[in-house]
Motif scaffolding. Sequence first.
Motif, PDB file in Angstrom:
ATOM      1  N   SER A 185     -59.896  -1.940  25.605  1.00  0.00           N
ATOM      2  CA  SER A 185     -59.052  -2.730  26.316  1.00  0.00           C
ATOM      3  C   SER A 185     -58.755  -2.375  27.779  1.00  0.00           C
ATOM      4  O   SER A 185     -58.676  -2.950  28.971  1.00  0.00           O
ATOM      5  N   TYR A 186     -58.671  -0.911  27.609  1.00  0.00           N
ATOM      6  CA  TYR A 186     -58.057  -0.225  29.044  1.00  0.00           C
ATOM      7  C   TYR A 186     -59.241  -0.328  30.151  1.00  0.00           C
ATOM      8  O   TYR A 186     -58.893  -0.548  31.144  1.00  0.00           O
ATOM      9  N   ILE A 187     -60.317   0.138  29.695  1.00  0.00           N
ATOM     10  CA  ILE A 187     -61.830   0.133  30.440  1.00  0.00           C
ATOM     11  C   ILE A 187     -61.739  -1.436  31.192  1.00  0.00           C
ATOM     12  O   ILE A 187     -61.983  -1.653  32.230  1.00  0.00           O
ATOM     13  N   ASN A 188     -61.673  -2.465  30.254  1.00  0.00           N
ATOM     14  CA  ASN A 188     -62.091  -3.873  30.837  1.00  0.00           C
ATOM     15  C   ASN A 188     -60.862  -4.178  31.732  1.00  0.00           C
ATOM     16  O   ASN A 188     -60.982  -5.342  32.425  1.00  0.00           O
ATOM     17  N   TYR A 226     -70.521   1.899  28.962  1.00  0.00           N
ATOM     18  CA  TYR A 226     -69.932   0.960  28.790  1.00  0.00           C
ATOM     19  C   TYR A 226     -68.934   0.538  30.281  1.00  0.00           C
ATOM     20  O   TYR A 226     -68.801  -0.639  30.475  1.00  0.00           O
ATOM     21  N   LEU A 227     -68.655   1.600  30.804  1.00  0.00           N
ATOM     22  CA  LEU A 227     -67.762   1.320  31.968  1.00  0.00           C
ATOM     23  C   LEU A 227     -68.717   0.665  33.168  1.00  0.00           C
ATOM     24  O   LEU A 227     -68.171  -0.271  33.887  1.00  0.00           O
ATOM     25  N   ILE A 228     -70.153   1.091  33.121  1.00  0.00           N
ATOM     26  CA  ILE A 228     -71.008   0.620  34.091  1.00  0.00           C
ATOM     27  C   ILE A 228     -71.282  -0.847  33.536  1.00  0.00           C
ATOM     28  O   ILE A 228     -71.315  -1.874  34.578  1.00  0.00           O
ATOM     29  N   ALA A 229     -71.364  -1.151  32.403  1.00  0.00           N
ATOM     30  CA  ALA A 229     -71.879  -2.613  31.741  1.00  0.00           C
ATOM     31  C   ALA A 229     -70.427  -3.576  32.224  1.00  0.00           C
ATOM     32  O   ALA A 229     -70.778  -4.629  32.414  1.00  0.00           O
ATOM     33  N   ALA A 230     -69.356  -2.910  32.123  1.00  0.00           N
ATOM     34  CA  ALA A 230     -68.135  -3.919  32.454  1.00  0.00           C
ATOM     35  C   ALA A 230     -68.272  -4.149  34.025  1.00  0.00           C
ATOM     36  O   ALA A 230     -67.963  -5.182  34.494  1.00  0.00           O
ATOM     37  N   ILE A 232     -70.998  -4.154  35.947  1.00  0.00           N
ATOM     38  CA  ILE A 232     -72.207  -5.181  36.104  1.00  0.00           C
ATOM     39  C   ILE A 232     -71.936  -6.504  35.561  1.00  0.00           C
ATOM     40  O   ILE A 232     -72.323  -7.583  36.216  1.00  0.00           O
ATOM     41  N   ASN A 233     -71.176  -6.595  34.647  1.00  0.00           N
ATOM     42  CA  ASN A 233     -70.802  -8.082  34.236  1.00  0.00           C
ATOM     43  C   ASN A 233     -69.714  -8.724  35.205  1.00  0.00           C
ATOM     44  O   ASN A 233     -69.733  -9.949  35.324  1.00  0.00           O
ATOM     45  N   CYS A 234     -68.869  -7.921  36.063  1.00  0.00           N
ATOM     46  CA  CYS A 234     -67.946  -8.422  36.633  1.00  0.00           C
ATOM     47  C   CYS A 234     -68.827  -9.031  38.054  1.00  0.00           C
ATOM     48  O   CYS A 234     -68.627  -9.831  38.508  1.00  0.00           O
ATOM     49  N   ALA A 235     -69.839  -8.345  38.350  1.00  0.00           N
ATOM     50  CA  ALA A 235     -70.597  -8.224  39.499  1.00  0.00           C
ATOM     51  C   ALA A 235     -71.500  -9.613  39.312  1.00  0.00           C
ATOM     52  O   ALA A 235     -71.748 -10.496  40.303  1.00  0.00           O
ATOM     53  N   LYS A 236     -71.992  -9.716  38.196  1.00  0.00           N
ATOM     54  CA  LYS A 236     -72.797 -10.904  38.045  1.00  0.00           C
ATOM     55  C   LYS A 236     -71.933 -12.244  37.972  1.00  0.00           C
ATOM     56  O   LYS A 236     -72.392 -13.126  38.515  1.00  0.00           O
TER      57      LYS A 236
END
Length: 281
Positions: A185-188, A226-230, A232-236
């Motif tokens: 949750s903190y990462i997101n 996981y941090l990079i995935a978060a 990337i998802n924001c960028a998308k």
Amino acid sequence: MLSYETNVLAGSDYYLYTSSALAKKLFFYPVCTGYFYYAPGYQLRRANYDSFLVMLIKQGECLIKIGDHLTVVPKGSVVLLDCYAPNQYETKKGYEAIWLHFDGPLCRSYYEQITKSFGNVLLPRNSQVVEQILHNIYNTFRNSDQIKEENISRDINDIMTELLFSNSIKDVIVKTQQSLSNTISYINEHFTENISLKQLAEEASLSPFYFTRMFAKETGMTPHQYLIAARINCAKFLLKTTALSIKEIAFNSGFSDESNFCTTFKKWELVTPSEYRSPLG
């Protein structure tokens, strides 16, 4: 002595000991000790073996049967069993363990107090102490050193005392899962910030090594992935729903610069940010 049990591998050995009448009356005393390498498929079932067992899992994992339930015993944890009762343990993956069968007038009192509080699978507050004592006892026999029953009694007492201040493996797993959930949750919530592994581990109250291992087991990704995935998802999302420039999206997604963003995005999505934003993307 070498073991002839099925699925106990070469290099395993054990040592039997017959204690004096005085030791049996007053002390904790060893019955046998060993260091075994267990192959997948190993299984032991016995109605009884008059002693108590403490076993530290050095590598791999085993399963012990407590009542009608099989309990997983992972690396680094300790099994404490009353072998006067029927006992069973086995492994599907294989494991390595150092163990000690022991007895004494106070064993049952210690056993009942420890297992009442923490169960039969334990994480000692100081596993290094337990491991070192088990090795000391094992090496005393392996090296044919002089047996001083009062010293071994003190060592076994120290093990049992350490186990009195253990954590239940189930409680640790639940707490770890809660910590990881909070960290996710903190990462997101903070993925646009500069987050370090040390910071995330501290957030979960775990060591960086243990945190990384448990995080990967829980999510299938390392904390960094996981941090990079978060990001990337924001960028998308921004690429598809806003008119922000690629550079603006890079910074709003937590990347340090546009070049790094484009390189990472292409690596993860196999297309450039511009190609992803295209109506045909």
